[in-house]
Design a protein around this motif. Structure first.
Motif, PDB file in Angstrom:
ATOM      1  N   ARG A  70       0.833  -1.199   0.000  1.00 26.06           N
ATOM      2  CA  ARG A  70       0.000   0.000   0.000  1.00 26.06           C
ATOM      3  C   ARG A  70       0.876   1.261   0.000  1.00 26.06           C
ATOM      4  O   ARG A  70       0.511   2.290  -0.580  1.00 26.06           O
ATOM      5  CB  ARG A  70      -0.922  -0.002   1.213  1.00 26.06           C
ATOM      6  N   GLY A  71       2.042   1.169   0.627  1.00 27.88           N
ATOM      7  CA  GLY A  71       2.936   2.303   0.707  1.00 27.88           C
ATOM      8  C   GLY A  71       3.514   2.734  -0.635  1.00 27.88           C
ATOM      9  O   GLY A  71       3.940   3.886  -0.790  1.00 27.88           O
ATOM     10  N   ILE A  72       3.531   1.833  -1.623  1.00 25.87           N
ATOM     11  CA  ILE A  72       3.999   2.208  -2.968  1.00 25.87           C
ATOM     12  C   ILE A  72       2.821   2.467  -3.908  1.00 25.87           C
ATOM     13  O   ILE A  72       3.006   2.577  -5.117  1.00 25.87           O
ATOM     14  CB  ILE A  72       4.953   1.146  -3.560  1.00 25.87           C
ATOM     15  N   GLY A  73       1.618   2.528  -3.331  1.00 25.70           N
ATOM     16  CA  GLY A  73       0.446   2.891  -4.119  1.00 25.70           C
ATOM     17  C   GLY A  73      -0.340   1.741  -4.701  1.00 25.70           C
ATOM     18  O   GLY A  73      -1.261   1.956  -5.492  1.00 25.70           O
ATOM     19  N   LEU A  74      -0.007   0.520  -4.319  1.00 30.71           N
ATOM     20  CA  LEU A  74      -0.720  -0.641  -4.847  1.00 30.71           C
ATOM     21  C   LEU A  74      -2.037  -0.810  -4.094  1.00 30.71           C
ATOM     22  O   LEU A  74      -2.054  -0.947  -2.868  1.00 30.71           O
ATOM     23  CB  LEU A  74       0.145  -1.889  -4.700  1.00 30.71           C
TER      24      LEU A  74
END
Length: 409
Positions: A190-194
């Protein structure tokens, strides 16, 4: 970066070809891939729909197995193609009845990936845990074939999350959905936008619960145990065995002792037998008449997961090498487990140690203290036993989470 990746893949293939001249496993890796196009064209049935499952090796197969078998139950109109990267998976599971076709994954070159997907034309692909083959993933994505990662697990130090990791992050974004084992992995993605990521858990919990529910009895082992407590060293290696054997030889009457070594060739079984100063028998030679022996060596493959049901304490091998083997197969029976120090990459081991359902030993003295406490302190043993079994059952259910979200083309 894509050019460097492809050059790296070609270099890997060339190195494997060179090693195959004098290394048996490398030879299996190379020879098993020869003629793969002709093999697939022969095996793929016209008009049939396929789900492609890919596992790196045997351990990943065991994680993917509950999903494979659920496909067979809930989606019987689809055939299963199962591929492996490693000989250690393929050679053991090449006759797995849950798949219609089993073969090696070709080297991940652009032309191999295009040919493979064209021949198979899968309705869906499922990769297990660690498999991120760029060219195969690109082709699947280009053809709009749904692609899922199950039992994924990620660490902050991986290249996906580093400043230079843009190329590798693109690979992750090409998955239709990623199912991860733990919250740390969920937060990293989630931290890389997934966004297409779910915290499903580890499918191995489902597998061991299923095994426990369908495990057959082993009358010879039950007779060997008799009315005594039984210690089982599962998937053991030399460093584990030498520590445990020292404890056995000090007082062989303390328990009955069973060893299921990871390697069961004759030379290794003979080496293991020589460690003991008490009576030893191999399972292949076990009878009611010699069941009074103090030590039993399981010299076959396939019965270990069922054998744990007879254990009072279990030690799982691998902790003095690359990493521990499956501790859940013992824990699901409410058996406290111990293992060597290389366990920190295994979430279930860390969790169970934190809950006192498992313990680590580095020396003979530590092993002796752990075994003695579980044998002498009933309250401590019962808490450890209950913790082990509860932990497995509380973490089951990943397969149903996965099945509720996947879609075929």
């Amino acid at each position: 970066m894509r050019l460097l990746y492809n050059l790296g893949i070609l270099g890997y293939g060339a190195a494997a070809g060179l090693m195959s001249l004098f290394n048996e496993k490398a030879g299996q890796w190379v020879n098993g891939r020869k003629g793969w196009k002709a093999y697939l064209r022969q095996k793929i049935a016209a008009g049939e729909k396929y789900i492609w499952i890919h596992c790196a090796s045997l351990g990943e197969f065991e994680q993917g197995r509950p999903v494979i078998e659920e496909f067979g139950k809930s989606m019987p109109e689809y055939r299963i193609l199962l591929t492996f990267f490693s000989p250690s998976g393929y050679e053991i599971r090449k006759n797995y009845p849950g798949a219609d076709i089993v073969c090696y994954l070709p080297l991940d070159t652009p032309w191999n990936a295009a040919s493979f997907v064209s021949i198979v034309s899968p309705s869906m692909a499922v990769f297990v845990k660690y498999e991120f083959w760029n060219n195969f993933i690109r082709v699947l994505n280009k053809k709009a074939i749904p692609l899922y990662l199950v039992s994924g697990i990620f660490r902050a130090g991986q290249h996906f999350f580093r400043w230079y990791g843009a190329f590798f992050r693109k690979i992750l974004f090409r998955f239709s959905h990623i199912f991860v084992q733990d919250e740390r992995s969920f937060k990293l993605l989630r931290g890389i936008g997934l966004q297409n990521v779910s915290l499903a858990g580890d499918t191995r919990f489902d597998r061991v619960v299923e095994i426990a529910g369908s495990a057959g009895e082993i009358p010879l082992l039950d007779n060997f145990r008799g009315g005594e407590k039984l210690f089982l060293a599962g998937s053991s290696w030399k460093p584990d065995e030498e520590i445990i054997a020292r404890y056995v030889n000090r007082d062989p009457m303390k328990m009955k002792w069973v060893f299921a070594p990871h390697e069961i060739d004759e030379s290794n079984i003979a080496r293991l037998e020589a460690l003991f100063s008490t009576t030893v028998v191999r399972f292949s030679r076990l009878t009611k008449e010699n069941s009074g022996s103090r030590v039993l060596i399981i010299d076959n493959i396939g019965m270990l997961s069922s054998a744990y049901r007879y254990a009072f304490i279990a030690a799982i091998g691998g902790g003095f090498g690359k990493g521990i083997h499956n501790i859940l197969e013992a824990a699901c029976w409410g058996v406290p487990v111990m293992f060597g120090p290389n366990y920190t990459n295994f979430r279930e081991a860390v969790d169970l140690i934190g809950r006192n359902g498992a313990a680590c030993f580095r020396t003979f003295e530590e092993f002796s203290d752990l075994a003695d406490r579980w044998l002498s302190d009933d309250d401590y043993y019962l808490k450890s036993s209950g913790t082990a079994s509860d932990y497995v059952r509380q973490n089951a259910g990943a397969t149903q989470v996965i099945m509720s979200k996947i879609r075929v083309k």
